[in-house]
Design a protein around this motif. Structure first.
Motif, PDB file in Angstrom:
ATOM      1  N   UNK A  46       0.845  -1.195   0.000  1.00 17.00           N
ATOM      2  CA  UNK A  46       0.000   0.000   0.000  1.00 17.00           C
ATOM      3  C   UNK A  46       0.879   1.243   0.000  1.00 17.00           C
ATOM      4  N   UNK A  47       0.303   2.338  -0.460  1.00 11.62           N
ATOM      5  CA  UNK A  47       1.012   3.607  -0.445  1.00 11.62           C
ATOM      6  C   UNK A  47       0.208   4.671  -1.164  1.00 11.62           C
ATOM      7  N   UNK A  58      -4.103   6.839  -3.807  1.00 12.48           N
ATOM      8  CA  UNK A  58      -4.001   5.737  -2.844  1.00 12.48           C
ATOM      9  C   UNK A  58      -3.970   4.430  -3.624  1.00 12.48           C
ATOM     10  N   UNK A  59      -2.929   3.658  -3.414  1.00 11.02           N
ATOM     11  CA  UNK A  59      -2.726   2.424  -4.179  1.00 11.02           C
ATOM     12  C   UNK A  59      -2.654   1.243  -3.235  1.00 11.02           C
ATOM     13  N   UNK A 120       9.804   0.007  -4.757  1.00 10.52           N
ATOM     14  CA  UNK A 120      10.114   1.364  -5.181  1.00 10.52           C
ATOM     15  C   UNK A 120       9.945   1.435  -6.690  1.00 10.52           C
ATOM     16  N   UNK A 121       9.034   2.298  -7.132  1.00 14.00           N
ATOM     17  CA  UNK A 121       8.729   2.407  -8.552  1.00 14.00           C
ATOM     18  C   UNK A 121       9.904   3.010  -9.316  1.00 14.00           C
ATOM     19  N   UNK A 138       6.930   4.887  -3.409  1.00 21.18           N
ATOM     20  CA  UNK A 138       7.202   3.651  -2.661  1.00 21.18           C
ATOM     21  C   UNK A 138       5.879   3.071  -2.163  1.00 21.18           C
ATOM     22  N   UNK A 139       5.730   1.773  -2.380  1.00 17.49           N
ATOM     23  CA  UNK A 139       4.608   1.028  -1.813  1.00 17.49           C
ATOM     24  C   UNK A 139       5.180   0.140  -0.710  1.00 17.49           C
ATOM     25  N   UNK A 140       4.568   0.192   0.454  1.00 20.30           N
ATOM     26  CA  UNK A 140       5.079  -0.541   1.620  1.00 20.30           C
ATOM     27  C   UNK A 140       4.326  -1.866   1.793  1.00 20.30           C
TER      28      UNK A 140
END
Length: 142
Positions: A46-47, A58-59, A120-121, A138-140
Motif C-alpha cells: 500500500x502507499x 491511494x494504491x 520502489x517504482x 514507494x509502496x510498503x
C-alpha cells in the motif's frame, strides 16, 4: 538392396555413442539455464503515489502466488470526480534478477525494485526516480 539397408543400419549403430564427448559434457555452451520463477505467498503493498492534478493516488497492490496481480488506485482530492476516481488494474508480475519486479498489464508495464519491506517504482527507463518527490514512489509491504 538388402546390403544397402545393412550398411545403413551399421552406420546408425556406430554413430550412436552412449558416452558423450568429455568436451561436450563439460562445455557451458551445451548447457541450458532455465530461469527460476520464485514462489512467493500472496503479498500486499500500500502507499500514496504523487499525482500532478490531484492530492495523491491511494494504491493497494496484491501480488498473487500464481504470478497475477490486482492494483486498486483511488485518486484523492476536491478536484477529483468521486464517481470516476477508482481504477482497477490487473495482469501478470514477474521477478527479473534478484530484485526487479515487473507488472505487465494490458497496455503497459511498470518496474519496481523489490526489497523485503517495499516496492520502489522505477521510471520509464527502468531507473530510480530522482527529485524532491522520489521518496513518494514507494509502496510498503502490508
Amino acid at each position: 538392396m538388402k546390403i544397402l539397408y545393412a550398411i545403413s543400419f551399421l552406420f546408425l549403430i556406430a554413430s550412436c555413442d552412449s558416452n558423450p564427448s568429455p568436451i561436450a559434457a563439460n562445455d557451458s555452451a551445451y548447457k541450458t539455464e532455465v530461469p527460476i520463477t520464485p514462489v512467493i505467498d500472496a503479498e500486499n503493498y500500500v502507499g500514496t503515489l504523487p499525482c500532478a492534478d490531484c492530492e495523491g493516488i491511494d494504491v493497494s497492490l496484491k501480488l498473487n502466488h500464481d504470478s497475477s496481480y490486482i492494483m486498486n488506485s483511488v485518486y484523492k482530492g476536491s478536484r477529483v470526480d468521486s464517481s470516476n476516481n477508482h481504477f482497477i488494474d490487473s495482469g501478470k508480475w514477474s521477478l527479473h534478477g534478484a530484485d526487479t519486479l515487473i507488472l505487465s498489464g494490458k497496455n503497459h508495464s511498470t518496474k519496481y525494485i523489490k526489497t523485503e519491506s517495499a516496492l520502489t517504482q522505477l521510471d520509464g527507463n527502468g531507473e530510480l526516480i530522482t527529485g524532491p518527490l522520489a521518496n513518494m514512489f514507494v509502496l510498503h509491504k502490508k
